[in-house]
Design a protein around this motif. Structure first.
Motif: not given
Length: 284
Positions: A174-189, A223-235
């Protein structure tokens, strides 16, 4: 309902995507023509239910119609509620996806990945499911954690302006999911791979889209650029060796990970080494 040969080695002999999958509502009958002779596997998937048994085999012969009846029983489910500004959200799109769809399909069939390269296959529900929330913001999906223990759940508002992604681990119900406005801040790995003395061939996939292969100079980080801020799977993999995997990497601004490369990657592989590994050299 998904129709495929009982032996996946036979999958290349017929365009199964032309007859499968098909929709059959509970209590109704569907008629499928144009199937090849041989042993057919019939698999039924339904949200919140599972077939007993999981598949039925039918030996098809020309001119002899066959009838298959499938029974369903309750399955382990993943349910939850989607909220926006604290209120239940109607009509939100909810998806549940395996981190590695091809691997989950190969594991399900207890086979290597090779047969996935010889046929167009549907999205099996244990690899990808989607639904929409009801007026109370509720959703329900089949759990499938016995096939894919870790999964990603994504919920997005119908206007596309708010979303949430979270990692679903085994046993979640059972999950509770709270939506947030998209953060389009340019992020990078930034990926640091210390100790290299030669150019490194790189094959990169970002958000499911391949990037043109390139050579990374030894003095540069990846350097991987132009990513949306948040949580990503990295492999990261070197040929078939898994070097690094993080299912929930936080990327906000610039995130940094360090990956230890095997000796042959530090020194660099030539074209013949890639060929022996069964892969095309990135700069061919």
């Amino acid at each position: 309902v998904i129709l495929l040969p009982a032996d996946v080695k036979e999958i290349r002999k017929f365009p199964w995507y032309t007859v499968s999958p098909i929709e059959v509502y509970p209590g109704t009958t569907a008629h499928v023509e144009g199937l090849p002779e041989g042993l057919l596997a019939v698999r039924v998937f339904h949200r919140g239910a599972k077939a007993t048994p999981g598949e039925k085999h039918v030996n098809l012969r020309r001119g002899t119609p066959r009838h298959v009846e499938i029974e369903l029983e309750p399955a382990e489910i993943l349910q939850g509620i989607v909220l926006r500004d604290g209120a239940p959200l109607n009509g939100a799109r909810v998806t549940l996806e395996a981190p590695d769809r091809p691997r989950s399909i190969a594991n399900f069939f207890r086979s290597s990945h090779w047969f996935l390269e010889h046929a167009m296959l549907p999205d099996f529900p244990f690899a990808f499911q989607e639904t929409t929330t009801d007026a109370q913001g509720r959703f329900m999906l089949t759990a499938w954690d016995e096939v894919t223990p870790n999964r990603y759940l994504r919920a997005e508002s119908s206007d596309g302006e708010a979303f949430a992604i979270q990692l679903v681990r085994p046993g979640a119900t059972d999950l509770k999911v709270e939506l947030k406005s998209q953060d389009l801040t340019d992020s990078a790995l930034r990926v640091r791979m210390l100790g290299r003395v030669q150019d490194l061939p790189v094959e990169l996939i970002v958000n499911g889209t391949p990037v043109d292969p390139f050579m990374l100079p030894p003095e540069e980080d990846l350097v991987i650029e132009d990513l949306i801020a948040g949580r990503w799977r990295v492999k990261a993999e070197w040929h078939t060796d898994e070097l690094y995997e993080e299912l929930s990497q936080r990327i906000d601004g610039e995130a940094v990970v360090e990956i230890a490369l095997p000796e042959r990657a530090l020194a660099g592989d030539d074209r013949e080494t890639w060929k022996r590994a069964g892969k095309v050299f990135p700069l061919e």
